[in-house]
Design a protein around this motif. Structure first.
Motif, mmCIF file in Angstrom:
data_model
loop_
_atom_site.group_PDB
_atom_site.id
_atom_site.type_symbol
_atom_site.label_atom_id
_atom_site.label_comp_id
_atom_site.label_asym_id
_atom_site.label_seq_id
_atom_site.Cartn_x
_atom_site.Cartn_y
_atom_site.Cartn_z
ATOM 1 N N ILE A 30 0.866 -1.174 0.000
ATOM 2 C CA ILE A 30 0.000 0.000 0.000
ATOM 3 C C ILE A 30 0.907 1.229 0.000
ATOM 4 O O ILE A 30 1.754 1.372 0.887
ATOM 5 N N ALA A 31 0.749 2.113 -0.981
ATOM 6 C CA ALA A 31 1.622 3.283 -1.108
ATOM 7 C C ALA A 31 0.811 4.558 -1.180
ATOM 8 O O ALA A 31 -0.346 4.552 -1.615
ATOM 9 N N PHE A 32 1.429 5.652 -0.736
ATOM 10 C CA PHE A 32 0.798 6.970 -0.835
ATOM 11 C C PHE A 32 1.898 8.022 -0.892
ATOM 12 O O PHE A 32 3.014 7.804 -0.400
ATOM 13 N N ASP A 37 6.615 18.468 3.384
ATOM 14 C CA ASP A 37 5.631 18.993 4.327
ATOM 15 C C ASP A 37 4.871 17.884 5.043
ATOM 16 O O ASP A 37 3.931 18.143 5.790
ATOM 17 N N ALA A 38 5.284 16.620 4.829
ATOM 18 C CA ALA A 38 4.633 15.496 5.505
ATOM 19 C C ALA A 38 4.887 15.583 7.014
ATOM 20 O O ALA A 38 6.027 15.654 7.453
ATOM 21 N N HIS A 39 3.818 15.573 7.806
ATOM 22 C CA HIS A 39 3.932 15.732 9.255
ATOM 23 C C HIS A 39 3.546 14.423 9.954
ATOM 24 O O HIS A 39 2.602 13.748 9.526
ATOM 25 N N PRO A 40 4.240 14.060 11.016
ATOM 26 C CA PRO A 40 3.902 12.824 11.732
ATOM 27 C C PRO A 40 2.443 12.742 12.150
ATOM 28 O O PRO A 40 1.834 11.663 12.095
ATOM 29 N N ASP A 41 1.857 13.861 12.588
ATOM 30 C CA ASP A 41 0.463 13.845 13.038
ATOM 31 C C ASP A 41 -0.489 13.422 11.928
ATOM 32 O O ASP A 41 -1.558 12.867 12.185
ATOM 33 N N GLU A 42 -0.102 13.687 10.678
ATOM 34 C CA GLU A 42 -0.924 13.297 9.537
ATOM 35 C C GLU A 42 -0.574 11.905 9.044
ATOM 36 O O GLU A 42 -1.467 11.117 8.700
ATOM 37 N N PHE A 43 0.716 11.577 9.032
ATOM 38 C CA PHE A 43 1.141 10.343 8.379
ATOM 39 C C PHE A 43 1.118 9.123 9.288
ATOM 40 O O PHE A 43 0.903 8.004 8.804
ATOM 41 N N LEU A 44 1.319 9.279 10.581
ATOM 42 C CA LEU A 44 1.238 8.111 11.462
ATOM 43 C C LEU A 44 -0.136 7.445 11.372
ATOM 44 O O LEU A 44 -0.207 6.208 11.258
ATOM 45 N N PRO A 45 -1.251 8.193 11.401
ATOM 46 C CA PRO A 45 -2.549 7.534 11.230
ATOM 47 C C PRO A 45 -2.688 6.811 9.892
ATOM 48 O O PRO A 45 -3.356 5.773 9.814
ATOM 49 N N ARG A 46 -2.043 7.335 8.844
ATOM 50 C CA ARG A 46 -2.102 6.663 7.544
ATOM 51 C C ARG A 46 -1.332 5.347 7.584
ATOM 52 O O ARG A 46 -1.754 4.341 6.996
ATOM 53 N N PHE A 47 -0.190 5.340 8.278
ATOM 54 C CA PHE A 47 0.542 4.087 8.461
ATOM 55 C C PHE A 47 -0.304 3.094 9.243
ATOM 56 O O PHE A 47 -0.408 1.912 8.866
ATOM 57 N N TYR A 48 -0.902 3.544 10.335
ATOM 58 C CA TYR A 48 -1.716 2.648 11.158
ATOM 59 C C TYR A 48 -2.879 2.074 10.350
ATOM 60 O O TYR A 48 -3.192 0.874 10.453
ATOM 61 N N GLU A 49 -3.523 2.916 9.558
ATOM 62 C CA GLU A 49 -4.657 2.461 8.752
ATOM 63 C C GLU A 49 -4.224 1.376 7.768
ATOM 64 O O GLU A 49 -4.903 0.351 7.598
ATOM 65 N N ALA A 50 -3.073 1.592 7.114
ATOM 66 C CA ALA A 50 -2.578 0.602 6.154
ATOM 67 C C ALA A 50 -2.189 -0.690 6.862
ATOM 68 O O ALA A 50 -2.508 -1.796 6.395
ATOM 69 N N ILE A 51 -1.493 -0.578 7.986
ATOM 70 C CA ILE A 51 -1.080 -1.779 8.731
ATOM 71 C C ILE A 51 -2.300 -2.552 9.206
ATOM 72 O O ILE A 51 -2.368 -3.789 9.074
#
Length: 208
Positions: A30-32, A37-51
């Motif tokens: 799964i890629a995005f 400008d990628a911020h942890p607050d935005e991207f950590l939930p995306r990682f969790y959702e994919a996992i």
């Protein structure tokens, strides 16, 4: 049931999450897109959702055997902390391994992306059977992973193989603030800048 492993690749242009087995077989990716400008607050939930989606699909929702994270440096791999890489500058002192271990109840590991690529190629790819090899990454930046005498060589601070700042010419495309560098000429970003420069020259020569 074979143990399931999760891999996360964090890049300056895109991020990917994969599920696979210990033999190197990848079940799904799964890629995005990412960016500076990628911020942890935005991207950590995306990682969790994919996992979470991969665990539901391939592991019945159970925890994976382990999670591995690859990312450009600088990193503190012993503590599992990302330290503001040039291509992800907002990821400053992010304890990615602790966050993943706490959420999924399994070990999590962090490694420089070029080193991770070198290990994978050495174990599963063209480097099998060798005792010495170099893996070059030509992505948003440029790095190198070193296998020397049958083991990964990281250097004192995990920065061994960072070849992108070697100067190849007195002048040329810029790679992270250094004109004429290996990264300036050969990374994805450097090739884009080199192409744009050549296009401007051709237009100037044609009077367009």
């Amino acid at each position: 049931m074979e143990q399931l492993y999760i891999g996360i690749d964090m890049g300056g242009t895109k991020c990917a999450v994969v599920a696979g087995h210990a033999d190197g077989k990848i079940l799904r990716r799964i890629a995005f897109p990412s960016g500076k400008d990628a911020h942890p607050d935005e991207f950590l939930p995306r990682f969790y959702e994919a996992i979470d989606a991969l665990l539901r699909e391939y592991n019945g929702g159970a925890a994976p055997a382990a999670v591995g994270v690859s990312c450009g440096g600088p990193l503190d791999t012993r503590r599992g902390v990302i330290q503001a890489p040039p291509n992800l500058p907002l990821w400053d002192e992010v304890p990615i391994c602790a966050l993943l271990s706490e959420r999924y109840g399994c070990p999590a590991y962090l490694q420089n992306d070029a080193n991770a690529c070198a290990i994978a190629e050495w174990r599963f790819g063209a480097g099998r059977g060798t005792r010495n090899m170099v893996f070059l990454t030509f992505g948003t930046g440029l790095g190198a992973g070193l296998i020397l005498d049958g083991r990964l060589y990281e250097g004192t601070n995990g920065m061994a193989g960072e070849a992108g700042h070697l100067r190849l010419a007195a002048d040329g495309p810029e790679g992270y603030g250094k004109r004429g560098s290996f990264e300036g000429f050969c990374s994805g970003g450097g090739l884009r800048r080199l192409g744009a420069q050549r296009l401007r020259q051709l237009r100037a020569e044609a009077g367009d």
